[in-house]
Design an enzyme around this catalytic site. Structure first.
Site, PDB file in Angstrom:
ATOM      1  N   ASN A 184       0.872  -1.173   0.000  1.00 36.22           N
ATOM      2  CA  ASN A 184       0.000   0.000   0.000  1.00 36.22           C
ATOM      3  C   ASN A 184       0.911   1.225   0.000  1.00 36.22           C
ATOM      4  O   ASN A 184       1.526   1.541   1.007  1.00 36.22           O
ATOM      5  CB  ASN A 184      -0.892  -0.036   1.258  1.00 36.22           C
ATOM      6  CG  ASN A 184      -1.721   1.222   1.416  1.00 36.22           C
ATOM      7  OD1 ASN A 184      -1.755   2.072   0.507  1.00 36.22           O
ATOM      8  ND2 ASN A 184      -2.385   1.362   2.548  1.00 36.22           N
ATOM      9  N   TRP A 185       0.975   1.871  -1.150  1.00 34.00           N
ATOM     10  CA  TRP A 185       1.910   2.996  -1.283  1.00 34.00           C
ATOM     11  C   TRP A 185       1.417   4.262  -0.592  1.00 34.00           C
ATOM     12  O   TRP A 185       2.165   5.231  -0.454  1.00 34.00           O
ATOM     13  CB  TRP A 185       2.155   3.309  -2.764  1.00 34.00           C
ATOM     14  CG  TRP A 185       2.868   2.227  -3.512  1.00 34.00           C
ATOM     15  CD1 TRP A 185       3.315   1.034  -3.003  1.00 34.00           C
ATOM     16  CD2 TRP A 185       3.235   2.233  -4.898  1.00 34.00           C
ATOM     17  NE1 TRP A 185       3.922   0.305  -3.999  1.00 34.00           N
ATOM     18  CE2 TRP A 185       3.893   1.016  -5.164  1.00 34.00           C
ATOM     19  CE3 TRP A 185       3.065   3.153  -5.943  1.00 34.00           C
ATOM     20  CZ2 TRP A 185       4.377   0.700  -6.436  1.00 34.00           C
ATOM     21  CZ3 TRP A 185       3.541   2.839  -7.212  1.00 34.00           C
ATOM     22  CH2 TRP A 185       4.196   1.628  -7.447  1.00 34.00           C
ATOM     23  N   LYS A 186       0.150   4.265  -0.203  1.00 36.83           N
ATOM     24  CA  LYS A 186      -0.459   5.459   0.413  1.00 36.83           C
ATOM     25  C   LYS A 186      -0.207   6.685  -0.489  1.00 36.83           C
ATOM     26  O   LYS A 186      -0.187   6.530  -1.705  1.00 36.83           O
ATOM     27  CB  LYS A 186       0.070   5.637   1.847  1.00 36.83           C
ATOM     28  CG  LYS A 186      -0.098   4.348   2.661  1.00 36.83           C
ATOM     29  CD  LYS A 186       0.112   4.521   4.130  1.00 36.83           C
ATOM     30  CE  LYS A 186      -0.089   3.170   4.823  1.00 36.83           C
ATOM     31  NZ  LYS A 186       0.010   3.245   6.271  1.00 36.83           N
ATOM     32  N   HIS A 194      -9.460   1.134   5.128  1.00 38.18           N
ATOM     33  CA  HIS A 194      -8.162   1.314   5.803  1.00 38.18           C
ATOM     34  C   HIS A 194      -8.354   2.250   6.995  1.00 38.18           C
ATOM     35  O   HIS A 194      -9.156   3.191   6.928  1.00 38.18           O
ATOM     36  CB  HIS A 194      -7.142   1.889   4.817  1.00 38.18           C
ATOM     37  CG  HIS A 194      -5.744   1.848   5.359  1.00 38.18           C
ATOM     38  ND1 HIS A 194      -5.292   2.787   6.255  1.00 38.18           N
ATOM     39  CD2 HIS A 194      -4.722   0.974   5.163  1.00 38.18           C
ATOM     40  CE1 HIS A 194      -4.038   2.481   6.594  1.00 38.18           C
ATOM     41  NE2 HIS A 194      -3.671   1.383   5.945  1.00 38.18           N
ATOM     42  N   GLU A 247      -6.680   4.633   8.051  1.00 35.74           N
ATOM     43  CA  GLU A 247      -6.462   6.059   7.741  1.00 35.74           C
ATOM     44  C   GLU A 247      -7.708   6.657   7.080  1.00 35.74           C
ATOM     45  O   GLU A 247      -8.049   7.816   7.325  1.00 35.74           O
ATOM     46  CB  GLU A 247      -5.220   6.207   6.847  1.00 35.74           C
ATOM     47  CG  GLU A 247      -3.938   5.977   7.646  1.00 35.74           C
ATOM     48  CD  GLU A 247      -2.776   5.411   6.857  1.00 35.74           C
ATOM     49  OE1 GLU A 247      -2.808   5.445   5.612  1.00 35.74           O
ATOM     50  OE2 GLU A 247      -1.823   4.919   7.490  1.00 35.74           O
ATOM     51  N   GLU A 251      -5.039  -5.017  10.591  1.00 35.73           N
ATOM     52  CA  GLU A 251      -4.037  -3.975  10.801  1.00 35.73           C
ATOM     53  C   GLU A 251      -4.296  -3.267  12.127  1.00 35.73           C
ATOM     54  O   GLU A 251      -5.119  -2.328  12.186  1.00 35.73           O
ATOM     55  CB  GLU A 251      -4.099  -2.951   9.664  1.00 35.73           C
ATOM     56  CG  GLU A 251      -3.810  -3.539   8.296  1.00 35.73           C
ATOM     57  CD  GLU A 251      -3.246  -2.488   7.343  1.00 35.73           C
ATOM     58  OE1 GLU A 251      -2.182  -2.747   6.781  1.00 35.73           O
ATOM     59  OE2 GLU A 251      -3.850  -1.414   7.198  1.00 35.73           O
ATOM     60  N   GLY A 291       2.751   2.276  10.781  1.00 39.50           N
ATOM     61  CA  GLY A 291       3.681   3.385  10.613  1.00 39.50           C
ATOM     62  C   GLY A 291       4.394   3.791  11.890  1.00 39.50           C
ATOM     63  O   GLY A 291       4.976   4.869  11.967  1.00 39.50           O
ATOM     64  N   SER A 335       3.765  -2.175  10.181  1.00 41.22           N
ATOM     65  CA  SER A 335       5.229  -2.198  10.355  1.00 41.22           C
ATOM     66  C   SER A 335       5.866  -3.536   9.968  1.00 41.22           C
ATOM     67  O   SER A 335       6.806  -3.991  10.616  1.00 41.22           O
ATOM     68  CB  SER A 335       5.602  -1.815  11.797  1.00 41.22           C
ATOM     69  OG  SER A 335       5.138  -0.506  12.078  1.00 41.22           O
ATOM     70  N   GLY A 374       3.039  -1.110   4.230  1.00 45.19           N
ATOM     71  CA  GLY A 374       3.079   0.308   3.908  1.00 45.19           C
ATOM     72  C   GLY A 374       4.500   0.741   3.583  1.00 45.19           C
ATOM     73  O   GLY A 374       5.025   0.497   2.492  1.00 45.19           O
ATOM     74  N   GLY A 375       5.163   1.347   4.561  1.00 43.97           N
ATOM     75  CA  GLY A 375       6.493   1.925   4.367  1.00 43.97           C
ATOM     76  C   GLY A 375       7.482   1.028   3.635  1.00 43.97           C
ATOM     77  O   GLY A 375       8.162   1.475   2.695  1.00 43.97           O
TER      78      GLY A 375
HETATM   79  P1  13P Z   1       3.255   0.382   7.625  1.00 45.07           P
HETATM   80  O1  13P Z   1       3.768  -0.914   7.020  1.00 45.07           O
HETATM   81  O2  13P Z   1       3.966   1.578   7.119  1.00 45.07           O
HETATM   82  O3  13P Z   1       3.161   0.288   9.097  1.00 45.07           O
HETATM   83  O4  13P Z   1       1.740   0.552   7.079  1.00 45.07           O
HETATM   84  C1  13P Z   1       0.866  -0.501   7.184  1.00 45.07           C
HETATM   85  C2  13P Z   1      -0.369  -0.168   6.444  1.00 45.07           C
HETATM   86  O5  13P Z   1      -1.107   0.711   6.831  1.00 45.07           O
HETATM   87  C3  13P Z   1      -0.649  -0.903   5.204  1.00 45.07           C
HETATM   88  O6  13P Z   1      -1.926  -0.652   4.744  1.00 45.07           O
END
Ligand code: 13P
Length: 250
Positions: free
Chosen positions: A10-12, A95, A97, A167, A173, A213, A234-235
């Site tokens: 997930n590149w956000k 998600h 967020e 999640e 994050g 993470s 994510g990251g």
């Molecule tokens: P991180 O891997 O950056 O913690 O993000 C997880 C995430 O929200 C994937 O959708």
């Protein structure tokens, strides 16, 4: 029955079209021999480019969200058929967020799950508790209620297309990962809930991912859990090296 693992990135709100091109060219060659399903979820602006680049490869394209109407006066929104037209096969829905920053409630999450399925794509339905909820022992009850609301009205014959992503909000994050056992326990309870909402046979086929993470260093232990069928990253999905490190752990 064997569930094929999924590693989804997930590149956000990262990566311009140009950056995405460079990244995907690298990724394509690095994952050519993997046996797990690799999904990248770029921002809307890069979907078309990425979809063209991964055609005829093992990499699938996902979107990070969708609107729950077919078309109309919804300035700024993207419809399901706009996504299928580009070759999108997965859509992240609900998600944390989106839920917290954009106030997307369970009712609209549910509408999105259903419309994604109607268009022949797979929703990746995200669920997860806050730190407060975990510390007060409410994790499982809260996640079960998110599942009930998110999957409301999803017919049994479409359920095996649904992917669930667990999640925990406190692990997103933050660099603070759930332990492999915590991830495994909650994913197991998700499968048990699906078994009661549908059937044990359907629950056995649904893929349940962990997200929060995930890095190459912790991926192996998390992915070794019986009920964890992959990761939503994510990251660490933004660098070809760390993303492929996770895919290799898988
Ligand atoms: P991180 O891997 O950056 O913690 O993000 C997880 C995430 O929200 C994937 O959708």
């Amino acid at each position: 029955m064997m569930r094929q693992p999924i590693i989804a990135g997930n590149w956000k709100m990262h990566m311009t079209n140009t950056e995405a091109t460079v990244f995907v060219e690298q990724l394509k060659t690095l994952v050519a021999n993997t046996s797990c399903e690799v999904v990248v979820c770029p921002p809307f602006t890069a979907i078309s480019t990425v979809a063209d680049l991964v055609e005829d490869t093992k990499v699938r394209v996902g979107a990070q969200n969708v609107f729950h109407e077919e078309s109309g006066a919804y300035t700024g929104e993207v419809s399901p058929s706009m996504l299928t037209d580009l070759g999108v096969s997965y859509v992240i829905v609900g998600h944390s967020e989106r839920r917290s920053i954009f106030k997307e409630a369970d009712r609209c999450v549910n509408k999105r799950v259903r419309i994604v399925l109607q268009h022949g794509m797979s929703p990746i339905l995200c669920v997860g508790e806050s730190l407060n909820q975990r510390e007060s022992g409410e994790t499982v009850a809260f996640i079960h209620s998110q599942l009930e609301m998110g999957l409301h009205g999803v017919p049994a014959e479409e359920m095996t297309e649904v992917v669930i992503a667990y999640e925990p909000i406190w692990a997103i994050g933050t660099g603070r990962t759930a332990t492999a056992e915590q991830a495994g326990e909650v994913c197991q309870s998700i499968r048990e809930k699906i078994a009661t909402m549908y059937t044990p046979e359907i629950a056995e086929q649904v893929r349940i991912l962990y997200g929060g993470s995930v890095k190459p260093e912790n991926a192996k232990d998390i992915l070794a859990q019986t009920h964890v069928d992959g990761a939503l990253v994510g990251g660490a999905s933004l660098e070809a090296e760390s993303f492929t490190g996770i895919i290799e752990a898988c």
